[in-house]
Scaffold this motif. Structure first.
Motif: not given
Length: 423
Positions: A160-173, A283-285
């Motif tokens: 129940t601890v979730v590391i929620d990662l958002d990759l910044k402009g992944f396909f473009d970079n 974030k870590i939720v």
């Protein structure tokens, strides 16, 4: 003695078995299989099924079929065999996002979709043997719903601890040199590597185009080391699981010491492949207090009648907003048209959206969408009669559905079986 004909499916099966049996084997002689009429024709019909718009050259599927698909394929084949093939620049299309910004899709010409599709048909069985269990995006036999099922199951198990990662402009970079090194670990074919570089360099000095036929496979190759690290963490600790769909990744961990360690290792692995994280969105939720978004769903934990907590997931605000904007547009466009034309435009939108989200706890959202659509329909019908109001007394709910033929299958189909006890 002349060898017998080997079908494309047999070729793919042989490549897959070889790749599975020998994980270190580097394949050569693949360009011959790409430059076969059967491979190119299969790639054409895969592209035709999606029925996309023309690319930068303006050539449509209808024009190709007028001159003959086989003739078009043979001409393209000659370019490939003579080493004269050059991809057209991508046509850029802006897609509005729910936050007011825009996503740029890069649309290849149909001829380039065919070549990318042929390359994918031959490369896919090789790299499919290297991909990990937690990777679900754009792979044979896998889907977004299976990724959601995995997340649901692991939350039930108490991670129940979730590391929620958002990759910044992944396909473009995506860094081309890193990508080519990863591909070359399995491919020892100069012509294939040259073709791959032509396709990628058309997008610029870095990045792979969102909208390209080959891009999902390349994204999975690029991120496979991240998956391997997480798989190993799961085996060693017994505390870690994850689900990744293209560049959308969530990591689920039992509460405790492993959370910070896994997060630190993730940051190190992403730094190696020069992928930046969006710090504002990553974030870590702690799911006892918070929520996270994954593949259009918002996940929370709720307490069941027996006192145990269970995952609850429903369409997130962004998904609801996008749907309503699409529906509002259709009601506006067909305001002066017949009821039949309006319903014919709306039903596919509703059917596709509901079929995707019906696996969650979407009952309340579905009721809202159904009532909203029916109310707009009533207003449309009353306007046609040059009357005000919504015709509440004129048509019952059942009569409205029968008269209009509006989509009405909002039944939920739950993914999970029985609640598992927390650790």
């Amino acid at each position: 003695m002349r060898k017998g004909f080997i079908s494309l499916q047999e070729v793919r099966n042989k490549i897959y078995r070889k790749a599975k049996a020998e994980p270190e084997w580097r394949f050569w002689g693949l360009y011959t299989h790409i430059c076969k009429v059967e491979t190119l024709e299969r790639a054409y019909y895969m592209a035709r099924k999606n029925n996309g718009s023309p690319g930068a050259d303006g050539v449509s599927f209808q024009e190709i079929e007028e001159i003959g698909v086989r003739n078009y394929i043979l001409e393209l084949l000659q370019e490939l065999l003579k080493g004269e093939y050059e991809p057209f620049e991508y046509r850029s299309v802006s897609i509005p996002k729910a936050n007011g910004k825009e996503r740029i899709l890069k649309i290849p010409a149909i001829r380039d979709r065919i070549v990318q599709g042929a390359l994918k048909l031959i490369l896919e069985p090789i790299f499919e043997t290297d991909f990990q269990e937690g990777s679900f995006g754009f792979r044979p036999g896998r889907s977004a719903h299976k990724a959601i099922r995995r997340v649901d199951k692991e939350l039930f198990r108490g991670k129940t601890v979730v590391i929620d990662l958002d990759l910044k402009g992944f396909f473009d970079n995506v860094r081309h040199h890193i990508l080519f090194e990863k591909v070359a670990k399995r491919i020892d074919d100069p012509e294939v590597m040259h073709l791959l570089k032509l396709i990628c360099k058309t997008n610029g000095e870095k990045g792979i185009p969102q909208g390209g036929v080959l891009s999902p496979l390349l994204a999975n190759i690029y991120l496979n080391e991240i998956d391997k690290m997480l798989e190993k963490a799961g085996r060693v600790t017994g505390s870690v699981s994850y689900a990744r769909y293209a560049d959308d990744l969530v990591v689920l961990v039992y509460p405790g010491e492993w959370v910070d360690k896994v997060n630190r290792r993730l940051l190190e692995e992403f730094e190696k492949i020069e992928v930046e994280l969006n710090e504002e969105k990553s974030k870590i939720v702690n799911m006892e207090k918070g929520s996270f978004q994954f593949l259009g769903f918002e996940f929370t934990m709720v307490k069941a009648k027996n006192g145990k907590c269970r995952p609850n997931y429903k369409p997130n605000k962004k998904a609801r907003k996008v749907l309503l904007e699409k529906l509002k547009y259709q009601f506006k466009v067909y305001r002066s048209n017949s009821l039949e034309r309006l319903v014919a435009a709306i039903n596919p939108i509703l059917r596709g959206w509901v079929n995707y989200f019906r696996v969650g706890n979407s009952e309340k959202v579905f009721r809202f969408i159904r009532d909203w659509v029916n109310k707009k329909l009533r207003r449309h019908m009353m306007r046609k009669k040059q009357k005000k109001g919504f015709g509440w007394k004129r048509w019952s709910k059942e009569e409205l559905i029968k008269i209009t033929g509006i989509y009405n299958d909002y039944k939920i189909r739950y993914l999970r079986q029985k609640a598992l006890p927390a650790r």
